[in-house]
Design an enzyme around this catalytic site. Structure first.
Site, mmCIF file in Angstrom:
data_model
loop_
_atom_site.group_PDB
_atom_site.id
_atom_site.type_symbol
_atom_site.label_atom_id
_atom_site.label_comp_id
_atom_site.label_asym_id
_atom_site.label_seq_id
_atom_site.Cartn_x
_atom_site.Cartn_y
_atom_site.Cartn_z
ATOM 1 N N ASP A 209 12.723 -3.877 -35.481
ATOM 2 C CA ASP A 209 14.153 -3.631 -35.411
ATOM 3 C C ASP A 209 14.762 -4.127 -34.112
ATOM 4 O O ASP A 209 14.059 -4.409 -33.134
ATOM 5 C CB ASP A 209 14.458 -2.144 -35.600
ATOM 6 C CG ASP A 209 13.783 -1.256 -34.562
ATOM 7 O OD1 ASP A 209 12.639 -1.564 -34.167
ATOM 8 O OD2 ASP A 209 14.382 -0.251 -34.143
ATOM 9 N N GLU B 132 12.302 1.570 -33.738
ATOM 10 C CA GLU B 132 11.899 1.741 -32.333
ATOM 11 C C GLU B 132 13.095 1.952 -31.428
ATOM 12 O O GLU B 132 12.990 2.636 -30.410
ATOM 13 C CB GLU B 132 11.100 0.518 -31.862
ATOM 14 C CG GLU B 132 10.399 0.709 -30.520
ATOM 15 C CD GLU B 132 11.272 0.353 -29.301
ATOM 16 O OE1 GLU B 132 10.871 0.706 -28.177
ATOM 17 O OE2 GLU B 132 12.339 -0.281 -29.495
#
Length: 368
Positions: A78, A138
């Site tokens: 991400d 994350e």
């Protein structure tokens, strides 16, 4: 109307071009499905030597060669939100003349993920067994982490002797990481009309006394296993006030304590509570341990030799902490300058991508 599926990822194009392909699949935290699908499809098409499983939008791929040691290598899929910085562009650094890939995710951390994916496909007979992990969420709250979720749900898949996280480190090894604590500090007072302020007790003024103490505080530099970690204790948010003519009876502020990995979470909490002992409330709202450098293991020493540069300390918090909590020595190693992570001008040197792939390849194949 749904958007078209991204073009298949091509590991044969090499880590630089694969970085471009990965970045051009938008994958802001919470929207990782498309990129996870693309990674899973690529592994199915090009890596029959890997056993692949999926947990949500986290992909785990493992070799099962019966080696006596196993290395885990992980990276997150991400990014933070896009701000008119995709698709990726080729640029030249005006100061160094270096070729760069510019765009969201190039530094944090699609270049590291690209290196990992190319080698996951290429290395069919590494000298150690490998566990490759590409995970979601994350860049948001710790409790949403795909890596943390997978570790809780599939702990047997994370048994390893050493771990590498592909966080940007300018192509050098950054050992371990600082721990991080956030606390809410609250001061109480007594309300009164501001025309008769002596009838009240000003909570904002009380907070000011603590903030002056905080501003004067000089955090330590702590040596841990040969690396120097810089600590920090800072106010990051403040709230208070009732109205323009009212003495406030409450003020709160939030602090962030970044502590060396030699300190336990209990020690970090005790320090913050003692520092703000005269506050009315000290509430710990987030606390994650640090990770020691992880460089003493023989596997780590061989990796240092492959990279050929002196390791330094990771001064932020990263997911190496999760591996360290499992008793697995872990380091950060990836292309890109962490100071450009999340910036609108995020960009990574092309030569760092290729050098990172070469170092990992040489180490995992036994050439070094």
């Amino acid at each position: 109307m749904t958007s078209a599926a991204p073009a298949p990822l091509d590991p044969a194009a090499g880590p630089v071009e694969l970085t471009r392909q990965l970045c051009n699949i938008p994958s802001v935290s919470g929207d990782e499905r498309a990129i996870a699908d693309a990674v899973e499809a690529m592994l199915a098409a090009h890596a029959p030597h890997l056993t692949v499983m999926r947990d949500g939008d986290t992909i785990i791929a493992r070799t099962e060669l019966g080696r006596d040691r196993r290395v885990a290598i992980a990276g997150h899929l991400d990014t933070v939100p896009i701000n008119e910085n995709l698709p990726v562009q080729d640029r030249i650094d005006p100061e160094t003349g270096a070729a760069m890939l510019w765009g969201r995710g190039t530094v944090d951390m699609k270049a590291g993920v690209a290196v990992q994916l190319v080698l996951a496909v290429e290395l069919v007979a590494p000298t150690v067994d490998l566990t490759w992990v590409w995970y979601d969420h994350e860049e948001v709250a710790s409790e949403l982490s795909g890596l943390g979720r997978a570790m809780r749900q599939h702990p047997e898949l994370f048994e390893a002797d050493f771990a590498i996280l592909g966080e940007p480190s300018n192509g050098t090894i950054e050992g371990g990481c600082n721990g991080t604590l956030r606390a809410r500090i609250e001061l109480h007072g007594t309300r009164a009309h501001s025309a008769r302020s002596w009838m009240g007790r000003n909570a904002i003024h009380r907070a000011g006394e603590l903030l002056e103490r905080l501003a004067a505080f000089e955090p330590e530099r702590v040596a841990v296993d040969g690396l120097e970690y810089r600590e920090g204790l800072n106010a990051v948010r403040i709230e208070g006030g009732v109205a323009g003519n009212v003495i406030p009876d409450r003020c709160s502020f939030e602090v962030n304590y970044r502590f060396a990995p030699s300190r336990s979470t209990d020690e970090a909490e005790a320090f913050v509570r003692a520092f703000f002992a005269d506050a009315d409330v000290v509430e710990i709202v987030d606390l994650s341990p640090g990770a020691r450098p992880g460089l003493e293991a023989p596997l780590a020493q061989r990796f240092v030799a492959a990279v050929g540069q002196t390791p330094t300390a990771k001064l932020g918090w990263t997911d190496v902490s999760r591996f360290s909590a499992l008793g697995i020595p872990a380091v950060n190693f990836g292309p890109g300058n962490a100071l450009l992570a999340h910036a609108d001008d995020e960009s990574v040197p092309v030569d760092q991508i290729t050098a990172g792939a070469e170092a990992l390849r040489a180490w995992l194949s036994g050439a070094i």
